[in-house]
Design an enzyme around this catalytic site. Structure first.
Site, short mmCIF file in Angstrom:
data_model
loop_
_atom_site.label_atom_id
_atom_site.label_comp_id
_atom_site.label_asym_id
_atom_site.label_seq_id
_atom_site.Cartn_x
_atom_site.Cartn_y
_atom_site.Cartn_z
N CYS A 26 1.02 -1.20 0.16
CA CYS A 26 -0.06 -0.04 -0.13
C CYS A 26 0.87 1.12 -0.13
O CYS A 26 1.97 1.08 -0.46
CB CYS A 26 -0.91 -0.09 1.00
SG CYS A 26 0.05 0.08 2.78
N HIS A 557 35.57 -11.11 14.12
CA HIS A 557 36.29 -12.09 13.60
C HIS A 557 35.54 -13.34 13.72
O HIS A 557 35.60 -13.86 14.75
CB HIS A 557 37.92 -12.42 14.35
CG HIS A 557 38.68 -13.12 13.29
ND1 HIS A 557 38.65 -14.44 13.54
CD2 HIS A 557 39.81 -12.65 12.73
CE1 HIS A 557 39.66 -14.79 12.55
NE2 HIS A 557 40.57 -14.06 12.19
#
Length: 637
Positions: A26, A557
């Site tokens: 919409c 990491h």
């Protein structure tokens, strides 16, 4: 803004293309129908760039994006492949929700054209009033006539347009449905239905009704057409289907519509109009107050879609409506409450959101950013808006306000409510003023709980609860009293937060690169813990660097020695140098594949500029998420 990336992130977090059963949009929302809503990661989506909120309502998973929805929708469509033959396990959806979904799918595609029609008609009304003051009647001008035809055409040919959208919903042939709708608007048919003579078909007298501009008859007709079509497709040989199925469908539905289903639709429409008109006759003030106060509550649950046909039918049949006038009181009250939030809050992010939402609601009549962006989240502004919207709607009801088009309420469409005289227009303006300024003043005077204050309390509580789980080594070397922390960082990975001393790598465990926390991942995704810039993505994708907007430099990491995989089992979703919002997915990795190849999947998260702060401390504990602090920082004085 990278709409392709936003689309990709949203699609990934709703469970991928394979989990999408249907998608519409919409003005402000992507409306997903998902095969399994449990696969959707609502929390992650809410923190993606551009996403205002996520709402699950009416059997739909709705992603609120505001004015960016068209661009994101266009970007996401090519990424979706929906196999209609795939058998899926349907979630239980109530009949009421099924109706709301169907009504939304039928009427939502028409809204831009309806809004355009209302805006044009508003301009014509202004021109007509200004010309009349000069003693000129522009309604006899050919230019006026041609433009006016453009504003009315949508409603006159409503059966044709609804035939198409209904066929999409009921899975009927769109062009056979449109032929059926076109027959209802055909000039000679209209002449028969509005003439004095009795009308018959196959020797049977039929109910005379004007189907041009009608709404419900074509919807019922297309619904029945879908079943006729399915039946014919089953019994007609494949080689003859292309000709006989459309031809026989139309041959069956034309008499069925004019003799049975068309009149039924007219009666249903009349009944709905009777109920609504009865409420108006009983008390225009109560009716206006109810719609003005509750409209935006209906919006939250998607139930307002069930009321739209009333206003559309009124304009199509009678040339006027007051449903959206009352709804306008609700729209402006939301805008006023949002403006009150903007004026009151000290939170810069909330101030920006509230200002944008106030403009969107007041100028364009689009209230979702105001509802979901601030008012509903802060609770009290939503209450103020409901109260003032009800008062404004009641004023409009008393004043007999009507508009000559079905136009979304905003400053741009004011003129549509001036078409029936100055007195009702003044009542409309007063109702709008009370709704807007009343909600703004109440919000500013009585206030609300600042989101930042709540967030701070939540973070402090989380730290208090998890600080006790810190290891002895971490307490000795990196302990930080939560009450002394100035800054808290969230986890970029879902899993269990443990002390860096537990990482089986001397560089990380010694915190030589900086203090931080380690996460034992439960989900193979790395997302931005805060708004940040991606400063580095290592070529093998196992490590990355971030510069958070709050000044923290972070290294993430993934796994130990995973550099050896040279990017295998990893995938990146953003580019180096890009600025991204909190929650944006940066990397994904296959946890099971990494483990299968013998790699430790623990993820060290390091504050690489630790020396820039007085103290940096990890917060160990299970359930590390985007909403749970895992690192506490005390800044230098």
């Amino acid at each position: 803004m990278n709409y392709n990336q936003i689309a990709k992130d949203i699609l990934t977090n709703v469970g991928g293309s394979g989990n999408v059963k249907g998608l519409t949009h919409c003005f402000t929302r992507l409306r997903f129908q998902l095969k399994d809503s449990k696969k959707a990661n609502k929390e992650t989506i809410e923190h993606l760039e551009g996403v205002i909120s996520v709402v699950e309502s009416g059997g739909q998973f709705q992603v609120v994006l505001g004015t960016k929805v068209n661009q994101v929708y266009d970007a996401i469509i090519p990424m979706i492949s929906i196999d209609e033959t795939t058998e899926i396990s349907e979630e239980k959806v109530s009949i009421w929700n099924r109706i709301l979904i169907a009504v939304s799918a039928m009427f939502t595609p028409m809204v831009p054209a309806i809004a355009a029609s209302g805006l044009l008609k508003g301009f014509l009304t202004i021109a007509k009033i200004m010309a009349a003051k000069q003693g000129v009647d522009i309604t006899v001008n050919q230019t006026y006539t041609l433009i006016m035809a453009g504003t009315d055409a949508l409603f006159y040919f409503m059966p044709v347009i609804l035939a198409y959208t209904s066929a999409k919903v009921f899975k009927a042939n769109e062009f056979i449905a449109m032929a059926l709708g076109g027959t209802m608007c055909y000039p000679s048919v209209v002449a028969l239905m509005t003439g004095k003579d009795v009308v018959s078909m196959f020797g049977v007298t039929i109910t005379k009704a004007s189907y041009a501009s009608s709404v419900i008859p074509i919807i019922i007709g297309v619904f029945i057409l879908s079943y006729v079509q399915k039946f014919l497709e089953k019994v007609i040989p494949e080689v003859l289907k292309i000709i006989l199925v459309p031809g026989l469908s139309l041959l069956v539905m034309l008499p069925a519509t004019f003799m049975v289903f068309g009149p039924i639709g007219i009666y249903i429409g009349n009944a709905i109009t009777f109920v609504y008109t009865g409420m108006m006759n009983l008390s225009p003030a109560i009716c206006g107050a109810f719609i003005g106060g509750m409209w935006c509550v209906f919006v939250i649950f998607g139930a307002h879609r069930a009321l739209l046909p009333i206003g559309i039918n009124d304009v199509a049949q009678f040339g006027h409506q007051n449903l959206l006038a009352f709804a306008g009181a609700a729209n402006f009250s939301q805008g006023g409450a949002a403006l009150g939030v903007m004026l009151k809050t000290k939170n810069k992010d909330l101030k920006t959101v509230a200002a944008s939402a106030a403009i969107s609601a007041s100028v364009c009549g689009i209230t979702e950013p105001a509802i979901y962006g601030c008012n509903l989240r802060l609770k009290r502004p939503m209450i103020y808006a409901i109260i003032c919207g009800a008062i404004g709607g009641a004023i409009m009801g008393v004043g007999g306000v009507y508009g000559d088009s079905f136009a979304n309420n905003g400053i741009l469409t004011f003129a549509t409510y001036a078409a029936f005289g100055m007195k009702p227009f003044v009542y409309y303006l007063v109702g709008v003023g009370v709704s807007f300024f009343g909600a703004m003043i109440l919000t500013y005077l009585f206030g609300f709980d600042e989101m930042g204050d709540k967030k701070k309390k939540t973070e402090a509580t989380a730290v208090d609860q998890t600080a006790e789980t810190n290891t002895t080594a971490e307490k000795k070397n990196h302990e930080l009293d939560p009450s002394e922390a100035d800054l808290f960082l969230y986890s970029p990975i879902e899993g269990e937060a443990v002390s860096m001393t537990k990482v089986n790598d001397e560089v990380f465990s010694s915190m030589a690169l900086g203090n931080g926390i380690a996460i034992i991942p439960e989900k193979g995704e790395v997302v931005a813990p805060e708004d940040c810039t991606v400063t580095l993505i290592y070529p093998t994708l196992h490590a990355l660097g971030l510069m958070l907007d709050n000044g923290v430099e972070m290294i993430i990491h993934v796994g130990i020695n995973t550099v050896q995989l040279e990017g295998k089992h990893f995938k990146k979703f953003v580019e180096e140098g890009s600025h991204i919002k909190k929650g944006t997915k940066i990397l994904s990795f296959d946890i099971d594949a990494l483990k299968k190849e013998g790699y430790d999947t623990i993820v060290p998260i390091i504050v690489s500029n630790t020396p820039a702060f007085q103290q940096v401390s990890g917060i160990a504990g299970k359930g590390a998420t985007l909403e749970k602090s895992v690192i506490a920082i005390k800044k230098n004085q």
